[in-house]
Design a protein around this motif. Structure first.
Motif, PDB file in Angstrom:
ATOM      1  N   THR A  53      20.183   3.524 -26.049  1.00  0.00           N
ATOM      2  CA  THR A  53      20.247   4.958 -25.730  1.00  0.00           C
ATOM      3  C   THR A  53      19.438   5.227 -24.473  1.00  0.00           C
ATOM      4  O   THR A  53      18.270   4.833 -24.368  1.00  0.00           O
ATOM      5  CB  THR A  53      19.696   5.798 -26.895  1.00  0.00           C
ATOM      6  N   PHE A  54      20.095   5.883 -23.532  1.00  0.00           N
ATOM      7  CA  PHE A  54      19.438   6.185 -22.262  1.00  0.00           C
ATOM      8  C   PHE A  54      19.664   7.665 -21.940  1.00  0.00           C
ATOM      9  O   PHE A  54      20.790   8.099 -21.736  1.00  0.00           O
ATOM     10  CB  PHE A  54      20.019   5.299 -21.154  1.00  0.00           C
ATOM     11  N   PHE A  55      18.535   8.435 -21.943  1.00  0.00           N
ATOM     12  CA  PHE A  55      18.616   9.881 -21.724  1.00  0.00           C
ATOM     13  C   PHE A  55      19.605  10.551 -22.692  1.00  0.00           C
ATOM     14  O   PHE A  55      20.404  11.398 -22.314  1.00  0.00           O
ATOM     15  CB  PHE A  55      19.000  10.210 -20.270  1.00  0.00           C
ATOM     16  N   GLY A  56      19.534  10.107 -23.934  1.00  0.00           N
ATOM     17  CA  GLY A  56      20.361  10.724 -24.963  1.00  0.00           C
ATOM     18  C   GLY A  56      21.794  10.241 -25.005  1.00  0.00           C
ATOM     19  O   GLY A  56      22.568  10.664 -25.866  1.00  0.00           O
ATOM     20  N   ILE A  57      22.144   9.361 -24.098  1.00  0.00           N
ATOM     21  CA  ILE A  57      23.513   8.823 -24.075  1.00  0.00           C
ATOM     22  C   ILE A  57      23.493   7.404 -24.635  1.00  0.00           C
ATOM     23  O   ILE A  57      22.688   6.572 -24.203  1.00  0.00           O
ATOM     24  CB  ILE A  57      24.097   8.820 -22.648  1.00  0.00           C
ATOM     25  N   ARG A  58      24.366   7.137 -25.589  1.00  0.00           N
ATOM     26  CA  ARG A  58      24.412   5.832 -26.231  1.00  0.00           C
ATOM     27  C   ARG A  58      25.391   4.921 -25.488  1.00  0.00           C
ATOM     28  O   ARG A  58      26.535   5.298 -25.223  1.00  0.00           O
ATOM     29  CB  ARG A  58      24.838   5.985 -27.687  1.00  0.00           C
ATOM     30  N   TYR A  59      24.920   3.712 -25.167  1.00  0.00           N
ATOM     31  CA  TYR A  59      25.750   2.731 -24.464  1.00  0.00           C
ATOM     32  C   TYR A  59      25.888   1.462 -25.329  1.00  0.00           C
ATOM     33  O   TYR A  59      24.957   1.082 -26.050  1.00  0.00           O
ATOM     34  CB  TYR A  59      25.135   2.345 -23.116  1.00  0.00           C
ATOM     35  N   VAL A  60      27.045   0.832 -25.214  1.00  0.00           N
ATOM     36  CA  VAL A  60      27.275  -0.466 -25.859  1.00  0.00           C
ATOM     37  C   VAL A  60      27.126  -1.554 -24.798  1.00  0.00           C
ATOM     38  O   VAL A  60      27.875  -1.585 -23.813  1.00  0.00           O
ATOM     39  CB  VAL A  60      28.678  -0.536 -26.505  1.00  0.00           C
ATOM     40  N   VAL A  61      26.168  -2.437 -25.013  1.00  0.00           N
ATOM     41  CA  VAL A  61      25.861  -3.470 -24.021  1.00  0.00           C
ATOM     42  C   VAL A  61      26.171  -4.858 -24.608  1.00  0.00           C
ATOM     43  O   VAL A  61      25.579  -5.240 -25.626  1.00  0.00           O
ATOM     44  CB  VAL A  61      24.387  -3.411 -23.601  1.00  0.00           C
ATOM     45  N   PRO A  62      27.101  -5.589 -24.023  1.00  0.00           N
ATOM     46  CA  PRO A  62      27.375  -6.955 -24.497  1.00  0.00           C
ATOM     47  C   PRO A  62      26.300  -7.931 -24.026  1.00  0.00           C
ATOM     48  O   PRO A  62      25.701  -7.756 -22.960  1.00  0.00           O
ATOM     49  CB  PRO A  62      28.731  -7.281 -23.859  1.00  0.00           C
TER      50      PRO A  62
END
Length: 205
Positions: A53-62
């Motif tokens: 989570t970066f600045f409230g935004i969730r990312y999927v990182v492989p």
């Protein structure tokens, strides 16, 4: 029909009909019994994902990870141990009737068959070691004809032990690359190449 062919093959090997039927039934039911003998560990790269989570935004990182795979190696009662026992019995019979010369010829046949069968065997992902169906019995028949002594015995031993050694044992190091949870030597039981190659070769010589 198949049972009768098995009976004829064993009779040509000097095994009584009653014992031949017992071996056939034992191989048939023994094909469902796999006896674990070893575990092979392998490590393979696997792509996994994690969430950040970066600045409230969730990312999927492989990301790349290393996972451990375990392959259980087993021997099949009907497709491996019973044909192996018959081969050893035949070798002892050859020793008693023909002598060391006959045993040496049988060993030569097994070595040649193992090398030829190993040259055409291929690992199949998720399955095991595959060999063209016609190769083991054809090699066994040719060796029996060339050596020209006790043809049924030479055909059975070279077809059976040649397949066991050439296809399975000589490819032991490749088993970890197959990716199967279990690899069974002689795993298809009665209809496995180890069992059938010897019998077919005996019937055809």
């Amino acid at each position: 029909m198949f049972a009768e062919s098995v009976r004829i093959a064993f009779l040509k090997l000097g095994i009584p009909a009653s014992v031949a039927y017992l071996l056939f039934i034992s191989s048939l039911f023994g094909s469902f019994i796999n006896i674990p003998i070893a575990e092979i560990k392998s490590y393979v790269p696997t792509i996994k994902v994690s969430e950040v989570t970066f600045f409230g935004i969730r990312y999927v990182v492989p990301y790349l990870d290393i996972s451990e795979d375990i392959t259980v190696v087993a021997v099949n009662l009907g497709g491996c141990l019973i044909p192996l026992s018959v081969s050893l019995y035949i070798l002892l019979t050859i020793m008693k009737t023909v002598g060391i010369q006959g045993v040496l010829r049988a060993i030569i046949a097994v070595v040649v068959a193992s090398l030829v069968i190993n040259s055409v065997s291929r690992p199949v992902k998720g399955l095991g070691i595959a060999v063209p169906t016609f190769v083991p019995p054809l090699v066994a028949i040719l060796l029996a004809l060339i050596l020209d002594t006790n043809k049924p015995a030479i055909a059975y031993i070279s077809g059976t032990l040649g397949t066991l050694i050439g296809a399975d044992l000589m490819n032991w190091r490749k088993l970890k690359n197959i990716g199967a949870q279990m690899v069974s030597i002689g795993g298809a039981g009665t209809f496995d190449g180890i069992y059938l190659s010897g019998l077919f070769a005996v019937l055809l010589v």
